[in-house]
Design an enzyme around this catalytic site. Structure first.
Site, PDB file in Angstrom:
ATOM      1  CG  ASN A   1     -68.161   5.983   1.143  1.00  0.00           C
ATOM      2  OD1 ASN A   1     -67.532   7.038   1.245  1.00  0.00           O
ATOM      3  ND2 ASN A   1     -67.600   4.799   1.267  1.00  0.00           N
TER       4      ASN A   1
ATOM      5  CG  HIS B   1     -64.402   8.962   1.838  1.00  0.00           C
ATOM      6  ND1 HIS B   1     -63.380   9.844   2.086  1.00  0.00           N
ATOM      7  CD2 HIS B   1     -64.967   8.688   3.023  1.00  0.00           C
ATOM      8  CE1 HIS B   1     -63.323  10.083   3.373  1.00  0.00           C
ATOM      9  NE2 HIS B   1     -64.273   9.398   3.974  1.00  0.00           N
ATOM     10  CE  LYS B   2     -68.748   2.886  -2.342  1.00  0.00           C
ATOM     11  NZ  LYS B   2     -69.847   1.941  -2.621  1.00  0.00           N
TER      12      LYS B   2
ATOM     13  CG  ASP C   1     -71.558  -3.505  -3.587  1.00  0.00           C
ATOM     14  OD1 ASP C   1     -71.926  -2.816  -2.610  1.00  0.00           O
ATOM     15  OD2 ASP C   1     -71.187  -4.685  -3.475  1.00  0.00           O
ATOM     16  CB  ALA C   2     -66.110  -1.344  -3.906  1.00  0.00           C
TER      17      ALA C   2
ATOM     18  CG  PHE D   1     -63.445   5.154   2.038  1.00  0.00           C
ATOM     19  CD1 PHE D   1     -63.041   5.627   0.804  1.00  0.00           C
ATOM     20  CD2 PHE D   1     -64.251   4.017   2.068  1.00  0.00           C
ATOM     21  CE1 PHE D   1     -63.415   4.993  -0.368  1.00  0.00           C
ATOM     22  CE2 PHE D   1     -64.638   3.375   0.889  1.00  0.00           C
ATOM     23  CZ  PHE D   1     -64.212   3.864  -0.325  1.00  0.00           C
ATOM     24  N   GLY D   2     -62.129   3.350   4.634  1.00  0.00           N
ATOM     25  CA  GLY D   2     -62.131   1.884   4.671  1.00  0.00           C
ATOM     26  C   GLY D   2     -60.739   1.283   4.827  1.00  0.00           C
TER      27      GLY D   2
ATOM     28  CE  LYS E   1     -59.141   4.626  -3.258  1.00  0.00           C
ATOM     29  NZ  LYS E   1     -60.125   4.653  -2.183  1.00  0.00           N
TER      30      LYS E   1
ATOM     31  CG  HIS F   1     -61.509  -0.638  -6.576  1.00  0.00           C
ATOM     32  ND1 HIS F   1     -60.595   0.198  -5.991  1.00  0.00           N
ATOM     33  CD2 HIS F   1     -62.543  -0.728  -5.691  1.00  0.00           C
ATOM     34  CE1 HIS F   1     -61.050   0.576  -4.807  1.00  0.00           C
ATOM     35  NE2 HIS F   1     -62.227   0.034  -4.604  1.00  0.00           N
TER      36      HIS F   1
HETATM   37  P1  ITT Z   1     -72.527   2.781  -0.317  1.00  0.00           P
HETATM   38  O1  ITT Z   1     -73.477   3.688   0.384  1.00  0.00           O
HETATM   39  O2  ITT Z   1     -72.155   3.268  -1.685  1.00  0.00           O
HETATM   40  O3  ITT Z   1     -72.964   1.315  -0.318  1.00  0.00           O
HETATM   41  P2  ITT Z   1     -70.366   1.737   1.344  1.00  0.00           P
HETATM   42  O4  ITT Z   1     -69.209   2.389   2.035  1.00  0.00           O
HETATM   43  O5  ITT Z   1     -71.297   0.912   2.181  1.00  0.00           O
HETATM   44  O6  ITT Z   1     -71.149   2.865   0.542  1.00  0.00           O
HETATM   45  P3  ITT Z   1     -69.779  -0.644  -0.204  1.00  0.00           P
HETATM   46  O7  ITT Z   1     -71.059  -1.303   0.134  1.00  0.00           O
HETATM   47  O8  ITT Z   1     -69.326  -0.672  -1.632  1.00  0.00           O
HETATM   48  O9  ITT Z   1     -69.762   0.906   0.179  1.00  0.00           O
HETATM   49  O10 ITT Z   1     -68.713  -1.224   0.797  1.00  0.00           O
HETATM   50  C1  ITT Z   1     -67.482  -1.565   0.432  1.00  0.00           C
HETATM   51  C2  ITT Z   1     -66.563  -1.593   1.641  1.00  0.00           C
HETATM   52  O11 ITT Z   1     -65.329  -2.071   1.109  1.00  0.00           O
HETATM   53  C3  ITT Z   1     -66.291  -0.207   2.218  1.00  0.00           C
HETATM   54  O12 ITT Z   1     -67.030   0.034   3.376  1.00  0.00           O
HETATM   55  C4  ITT Z   1     -64.795  -0.274   2.531  1.00  0.00           C
HETATM   56  O13 ITT Z   1     -64.579  -0.791   3.818  1.00  0.00           O
HETATM   57  C5  ITT Z   1     -64.266  -1.262   1.498  1.00  0.00           C
HETATM   58  N1  ITT Z   1     -63.803  -0.526   0.303  1.00  0.00           N
HETATM   59  C6  ITT Z   1     -64.358  -0.490  -0.935  1.00  0.00           C
HETATM   60  N2  ITT Z   1     -63.685   0.323  -1.753  1.00  0.00           N
HETATM   61  C7  ITT Z   1     -62.688   0.839  -1.011  1.00  0.00           C
HETATM   62  C8  ITT Z   1     -61.666   1.742  -1.282  1.00  0.00           C
HETATM   63  O14 ITT Z   1     -61.547   2.344  -2.461  1.00  0.00           O
HETATM   64  N3  ITT Z   1     -60.817   2.024  -0.299  1.00  0.00           N
HETATM   65  C9  ITT Z   1     -60.938   1.447   0.905  1.00  0.00           C
HETATM   66  N4  ITT Z   1     -61.871   0.591   1.255  1.00  0.00           N
HETATM   67  C10 ITT Z   1     -62.759   0.276   0.298  1.00  0.00           C
END
Ligand code: ITT
Length: 201
Positions: free
Chosen positions: A14, A16-17, A71-72, A146-147, A169, A174
């Site tokens: 991701n 954005h992370k 992981d979030a 994102f998300g 943000k 978190h």
């Molecule tokens: P990785 O490759 O790091 O796993 P991922 O996007 O799949 O990336 P996660 O497994 O941690 O990440 O998924 C967490 C989901 O929760 C993510 O797809 C978002 O939909 C939501 N999420 C987590 N943190 C968020 C944030 O800061 N803002 C918006 N949505 C978030």
């Protein structure tokens, strides 16, 4: 001190992370590099367990002095914590609109984002957590991030995460909280190692 900069290698798919991590940790003097590594996600109700398992695999496949996996999840009070650790899947299947549908007519819109950052390096494993609480908006707002960002409004704000810059943000996020705790631990560890080396000279 030149040459002594701490680096954290973040295994994530991701982008954005990665951007958020850089914005949060650069001010602390910690560099964040992407790590191309095998990434396996176990099914578990614990973000900490999911992150630690994935970080161990990433470290084993591509060892670095500090490998991190984050992981979030979004925990919605009226939904008994759903989607929580299933947020990624829920986002892909139901999306933001699906979440809003589940909350139609629901007055208590409290929710928290939670993050677990697992750090694995030579001879150590650590997990750090962070939380950002607030509310689920009635409708999506903003185009950043994102998300579930367009529907999450942190406590004390009127804007959603998607209406904020990265830096804004990160004041609430978190992920930024968990990553800063991880970075502070790494900095202390690096200083301890340098101190130990100096004493041995
Ligand atoms: P990785 O490759 O790091 O796993 P991922 O996007 O799949 O990336 P996660 O497994 O941690 O990440 O998924 C967490 C989901 O929760 C993510 O797809 C978002 O939909 C939501 N999420 C987590 N943190 C968020 C944030 O800061 N803002 C918006 N949505 C978030």
């Amino acid at each position: 001190m030149a040459g002594s900069r701490v680096t954290l290698w973040l295994a994530t798919g991701n982008r954005h992370k990665l951007e958020e991590a850089r914005a949060a940790l650069e001010p602390l003097g910690v560099a964040v590099e992407p790590l191309e590594a095998e990434k396996l996600e176990i099914q578990s109700e614990s973000l900490e367990e999911i992150a630690l398992f994935a970080a161990r695999i990433a470290y084993a496949s591509n060892p670095r002095p500090a490998v991190a996996v984050e992981d979030a999840g979004l925990f919605v009070k009226a939904l008994n914590g759903f989607p929580g650790p299933y947020s990624s899947y829920t986002y892909k299947t139901l999306g933001v609109e699906g979440l809003l549908k589940l909350l139609e007519g629901v007055e208590d819109r409290r929710a928290c984002f939670r993050s677990a950052v697992a750090l694995v390096g030579p001879g150590y494993e650590k997990v750090f957590t962070g939380e950002a609480c607030g509310f689920i908006a009635e409708s999506p707002k903003g185009s950043q991030g994102f998300g579930f960002d367009p529907v999450f409004i942190p406590e004390g704000e009127e804007r959603s995460f998607a209406e904020m810059s990265l830096e804004e943000k990160n004041r609430y996020s978190h992920r930024a909280k968990a990553l800063r705790a991880a970075a502070e631990w790494l900095i202390e560890r690096a200083e301890g190692l340098r101190g130990g080396a100096a004493r041995r000279v």
